[in-house]
Design a protein around this motif. Sequence first.
Motif, PDB file in Angstrom:
ATOM      1  N   SER A   1       0.847  -1.186   0.000  1.00 30.67           N
ATOM      2  CA  SER A   1       0.000   0.000   0.000  1.00 30.67           C
ATOM      3  C   SER A   1       0.884   1.238   0.000  1.00 30.67           C
ATOM      4  O   SER A   1       1.865   1.314   0.751  1.00 30.67           O
ATOM      5  CB  SER A   1      -0.914   0.021   1.244  1.00 30.67           C
ATOM      6  N   MET A   2       0.556   2.195  -0.829  1.00 29.86           N
ATOM      7  CA  MET A   2       1.357   3.411  -0.954  1.00 29.86           C
ATOM      8  C   MET A   2       0.694   4.607  -0.269  1.00 29.86           C
ATOM      9  O   MET A   2       1.132   5.736  -0.445  1.00 29.86           O
ATOM     10  CB  MET A   2       1.586   3.723  -2.444  1.00 29.86           C
ATOM     11  N   ARG A   3      -0.315   4.369   0.516  1.00 30.42           N
ATOM     12  CA  ARG A   3      -1.018   5.472   1.172  1.00 30.42           C
ATOM     13  C   ARG A   3      -0.398   5.767   2.531  1.00 30.42           C
ATOM     14  O   ARG A   3       0.093   4.875   3.222  1.00 30.42           O
ATOM     15  CB  ARG A   3      -2.497   5.147   1.323  1.00 30.42           C
ATOM     16  N   LYS A   4      -0.445   7.040   2.927  1.00 28.98           N
ATOM     17  CA  LYS A   4       0.052   7.475   4.220  1.00 28.98           C
ATOM     18  C   LYS A   4      -1.122   7.718   5.161  1.00 28.98           C
ATOM     19  O   LYS A   4      -2.280   7.841   4.730  1.00 28.98           O
ATOM     20  CB  LYS A   4       0.880   8.743   4.053  1.00 28.98           C
ATOM     21  N   LEU A   5      -0.799   7.806   6.450  1.00 32.55           N
ATOM     22  CA  LEU A   5      -1.858   8.070   7.429  1.00 32.55           C
ATOM     23  C   LEU A   5      -2.578   9.375   7.123  1.00 32.55           C
ATOM     24  O   LEU A   5      -3.796   9.488   7.298  1.00 32.55           O
ATOM     25  CB  LEU A   5      -1.259   8.115   8.839  1.00 32.55           C
ATOM     26  N   ASP A   6      -1.835  10.360   6.683  1.00 35.05           N
ATOM     27  CA  ASP A   6      -2.427  11.662   6.396  1.00 35.05           C
ATOM     28  C   ASP A   6      -3.494  11.575   5.321  1.00 35.05           C
ATOM     29  O   ASP A   6      -4.435  12.383   5.293  1.00 35.05           O
ATOM     30  CB  ASP A   6      -1.325  12.640   5.973  1.00 35.05           C
ATOM     31  N   ASP A   7      -3.388  10.578   4.437  1.00 28.83           N
ATOM     32  CA  ASP A   7      -4.366  10.420   3.364  1.00 28.83           C
ATOM     33  C   ASP A   7      -5.735   9.995   3.888  1.00 28.83           C
ATOM     34  O   ASP A   7      -6.755  10.196   3.215  1.00 28.83           O
ATOM     35  CB  ASP A   7      -3.876   9.392   2.346  1.00 28.83           C
ATOM     36  N   PHE A   8      -5.767   9.398   5.079  1.00 30.96           N
ATOM     37  CA  PHE A   8      -7.029   8.910   5.626  1.00 30.96           C
ATOM     38  C   PHE A   8      -7.781   9.982   6.426  1.00 30.96           C
ATOM     39  O   PHE A   8      -8.923   9.763   6.811  1.00 30.96           O
ATOM     40  CB  PHE A   8      -6.771   7.702   6.536  1.00 30.96           C
ATOM     41  N   VAL A   9      -7.139  11.108   6.674  1.00 27.37           N
ATOM     42  CA  VAL A   9      -7.758  12.171   7.467  1.00 27.37           C
ATOM     43  C   VAL A   9      -8.289  13.248   6.527  1.00 27.37           C
ATOM     44  O   VAL A   9      -7.515  13.834   5.756  1.00 27.37           O
ATOM     45  CB  VAL A   9      -6.750  12.795   8.447  1.00 27.37           C
ATOM     46  N   PRO A  10      -9.588  13.522   6.539  1.00 25.62           N
ATOM     47  CA  PRO A  10     -10.146  14.548   5.644  1.00 25.62           C
ATOM     48  C   PRO A  10      -9.472  15.901   5.833  1.00 25.62           C
ATOM     49  O   PRO A  10      -9.084  16.265   6.949  1.00 25.62           O
ATOM     50  CB  PRO A  10     -11.625  14.601   6.063  1.00 25.62           C
ATOM     51  N   LYS A  11      -9.317  16.634   4.771  1.00 27.64           N
ATOM     52  CA  LYS A  11      -8.651  17.933   4.839  1.00 27.64           C
ATOM     53  C   LYS A  11      -9.384  18.915   5.739  1.00 27.64           C
ATOM     54  O   LYS A  11      -8.777  19.819   6.311  1.00 27.64           O
ATOM     55  CB  LYS A  11      -8.532  18.524   3.428  1.00 27.64           C
ATOM     56  N   SER A  12     -10.677  18.741   5.871  1.00 31.69           N
ATOM     57  CA  SER A  12     -11.472  19.663   6.693  1.00 31.69           C
ATOM     58  C   SER A  12     -11.696  19.156   8.115  1.00 31.69           C
ATOM     59  O   SER A  12     -12.490  19.734   8.855  1.00 31.69           O
ATOM     60  CB  SER A  12     -12.826  19.906   6.026  1.00 31.69           C
ATOM     61  N   HIS A  13     -11.033  18.078   8.495  1.00 27.91           N
ATOM     62  CA  HIS A  13     -11.268  17.522   9.823  1.00 27.91           C
ATOM     63  C   HIS A  13     -10.817  18.510  10.904  1.00 27.91           C
ATOM     64  O   HIS A  13      -9.734  19.106  10.798  1.00 27.91           O
ATOM     65  CB  HIS A  13     -10.508  16.200   9.982  1.00 27.91           C
ATOM     66  N   PRO A  14     -11.634  18.720  11.951  1.00 24.12           N
ATOM     67  CA  PRO A  14     -11.282  19.713  12.989  1.00 24.12           C
ATOM     68  C   PRO A  14      -9.985  19.405  13.722  1.00 24.12           C
ATOM     69  O   PRO A  14      -9.346  20.322  14.245  1.00 24.12           O
ATOM     70  CB  PRO A  14     -12.487  19.670  13.936  1.00 24.12           C
ATOM     71  N   LEU A  15      -9.581  18.133  13.761  1.00 20.41           N
ATOM     72  CA  LEU A  15      -8.345  17.812  14.465  1.00 20.41           C
ATOM     73  C   LEU A  15      -7.100  18.339  13.749  1.00 20.41           C
ATOM     74  O   LEU A  15      -6.040  18.469  14.368  1.00 20.41           O
ATOM     75  CB  LEU A  15      -8.212  16.293  14.641  1.00 20.41           C
TER      76      LEU A  15
ATOM     77  N   PHE B   1      -6.544   8.454  15.419  1.00 21.61           N
ATOM     78  CA  PHE B   1      -5.818   8.621  16.664  1.00 21.61           C
ATOM     79  C   PHE B   1      -4.315   8.455  16.444  1.00 21.61           C
ATOM     80  O   PHE B   1      -3.511   9.198  17.007  1.00 21.61           O
ATOM     81  CB  PHE B   1      -6.314   7.609  17.699  1.00 21.61           C
ATOM     82  N   ARG B   2      -3.938   7.459  15.647  1.00 21.77           N
ATOM     83  CA  ARG B   2      -2.514   7.243  15.353  1.00 21.77           C
ATOM     84  C   ARG B   2      -1.919   8.479  14.675  1.00 21.77           C
ATOM     85  O   ARG B   2      -0.810   8.912  15.006  1.00 21.77           O
ATOM     86  CB  ARG B   2      -2.338   6.022  14.449  1.00 21.77           C
ATOM     87  N   TRP B   3      -2.640   9.029  13.736  1.00 24.58           N
ATOM     88  CA  TRP B   3      -2.149  10.207  13.014  1.00 24.58           C
ATOM     89  C   TRP B   3      -1.973  11.390  13.955  1.00 24.58           C
ATOM     90  O   TRP B   3      -0.956  12.081  13.915  1.00 24.58           O
ATOM     91  CB  TRP B   3      -3.146  10.557  11.896  1.00 24.58           C
ATOM     92  N   PHE B   4      -2.951  11.619  14.836  1.00 20.75           N
ATOM     93  CA  PHE B   4      -2.889  12.766  15.743  1.00 20.75           C
ATOM     94  C   PHE B   4      -1.739  12.612  16.742  1.00 20.75           C
ATOM     95  O   PHE B   4      -1.008  13.569  17.018  1.00 20.75           O
ATOM     96  CB  PHE B   4      -4.215  12.912  16.490  1.00 20.75           C
ATOM     97  N   ILE B   5      -1.572  11.408  17.274  1.00 20.89           N
ATOM     98  CA  ILE B   5      -0.529  11.168  18.271  1.00 20.89           C
ATOM     99  C   ILE B   5       0.861  11.214  17.637  1.00 20.89           C
ATOM    100  O   ILE B   5       1.820  11.703  18.245  1.00 20.89           O
ATOM    101  CB  ILE B   5      -0.757   9.810  18.964  1.00 20.89           C
ATOM    102  N   GLY B   6       0.963  10.725  16.401  1.00 18.23           N
ATOM    103  CA  GLY B   6       2.258  10.681  15.723  1.00 18.23           C
ATOM    104  C   GLY B   6       2.827   9.290  15.632  1.00 18.23           C
ATOM    105  O   GLY B   6       4.052   9.110  15.571  1.00 18.23           O
ATOM    106  N   LEU B   7       1.959   8.280  15.603  1.00 21.29           N
ATOM    107  CA  LEU B   7       2.377   6.888  15.465  1.00 21.29           C
ATOM    108  C   LEU B   7       2.152   6.429  14.027  1.00 21.29           C
ATOM    109  O   LEU B   7       1.086   6.675  13.450  1.00 21.29           O
ATOM    110  CB  LEU B   7       1.588   5.984  16.417  1.00 21.29           C
ATOM    111  N   ALA B   8       3.148   5.773  13.461  1.00 25.34           N
ATOM    112  CA  ALA B   8       3.003   5.222  12.123  1.00 25.34           C
ATOM    113  C   ALA B   8       2.117   3.977  12.172  1.00 25.34           C
ATOM    114  O   ALA B   8       1.836   3.433  13.241  1.00 25.34           O
ATOM    115  CB  ALA B   8       4.370   4.880  11.537  1.00 25.34           C
ATOM    116  N   MET B   9       1.710   3.502  11.018  1.00 23.08           N
ATOM    117  CA  MET B   9       0.835   2.332  10.959  1.00 23.08           C
ATOM    118  C   MET B   9       1.482   1.102  11.582  1.00 23.08           C
ATOM    119  O   MET B   9       0.805   0.263  12.180  1.00 23.08           O
ATOM    120  CB  MET B   9       0.463   2.028   9.504  1.00 23.08           C
ATOM    121  N   ASP B  10       2.807   0.996  11.430  1.00 20.22           N
ATOM    122  CA  ASP B  10       3.514  -0.190  11.909  1.00 20.22           C
ATOM    123  C   ASP B  10       4.040  -0.046  13.331  1.00 20.22           C
ATOM    124  O   ASP B  10       4.594  -0.999  13.882  1.00 20.22           O
ATOM    125  CB  ASP B  10       4.687  -0.516  10.978  1.00 20.22           C
ATOM    126  N   ASP B  11       3.902   1.131  13.928  1.00 22.80           N
ATOM    127  CA  ASP B  11       4.401   1.339  15.296  1.00 22.80           C
ATOM    128  C   ASP B  11       3.569   0.559  16.303  1.00 22.80           C
ATOM    129  O   ASP B  11       2.333   0.489  16.185  1.00 22.80           O
ATOM    130  CB  ASP B  11       4.373   2.820  15.673  1.00 22.80           C
TER     131      ASP B  11
END
Length: 367
Positions: free
Chosen positions: A13-27, A93-103
């Motif tokens: 998979s070539m997608r990053k965590l940031d790709d799963f978070v909508p651009k308009s998300h309040p977080l 939650f992983r994206w906000f905290i700063g954990l990669a998918m494999d962490d």
Amino acid sequence: MRGADTFTESLFSMRKLDDFVPKSHPLRSIRVMANEALAKMDRLFAGMYEADLKGGRPSIAPEKLLRAMLIQVLYSIRSERQLMEQVQYNLLFRWFIGLAMDDEVWVPTVFTKNRERLIKHDAVIEFFNEVVAIAEKKCLLSGEHFSVDGTLIQAWAGHKSFVRKGKDSDDQGSDGGSADDFKGEKRSNETHESRTDPDARLYRKGKTASELRYIGHTLTDNRHGLVVNARVTRADGHAERDAAKIMIDDARQAADDASAEITLGADKGYDAQEFIEACQQMKVAPHVAQNTSGRRSSVPDTIASSVGYAISQQKRKLIEQGFGWAKTVGRMRQVMVRGLKKVDQLFVLNMAAYNLVRMRSLAQVRP
């Protein structure tokens, strides 16, 4: 044509965590402000972990810990164990905290022990102060007009834990408020204390029943209702006014212009002669609601008849929004930690989270 009920995954998979978070998300905007505040705390974090340079395995990054604690408040997660469970599968939650998918996700007990280090070094208080500094940088604070109030916080302790001082529960008699039979017995904070939370105090206010409680205090800026000071004290009849004097004095000292008029809005509970005089000595105009029920108000009529007084009385109600948010979203109605220090840190963290949410909302309506 009906699709087949199959499940297949790609090998890569070539997608990053940031790709799963909508651009308009309040977080997204909240995370930007939180990271800005955390970047200013680098020196504090370095001092906290100096001892680890001599050896030992690397600890959890304090920035990630604080972002995880923020997520726990923002999403009303009741325990560290549940938080770690949700971080395991929640990509947001992983994206906000700063954990990669494999962490790997932290063990709950490890997370708790590392969080206690933040409390020991007052990192949460420093984070709150940096969030307030960001609000000031964005011109969201007046710096001159404030409101103060307190709210009851129920302790994580029950009536059966409130026993006579210096005795074990097994030694309690009918006159000592036994853990099994305390009804009808006279008990007070002078003679009794909670075995599970000695810092909690038996307290009632208004028509509420007596419970083991703390009092949370906040000082808000009247421009947008942002919290600029927050603290928790033991519950007693003087705690609200004593905390208010400390917080407004801090605001007075931090004022850019020493001659600027500082105002303080408050409800009738603060209409006491010693409090009004203390405000005037600090060169703070006491815009306190007059209490004329069978008594004479200590607030001068010249102040009560001013235009600014009426505005302060209207603006001071914004302080209730922070209390309501903390008790519903932040789960501060009854805390699940024990001890004054831990309750204070949790309350301050809630107020920092509330400010971030409010600042994000203000950014949507301000040009």
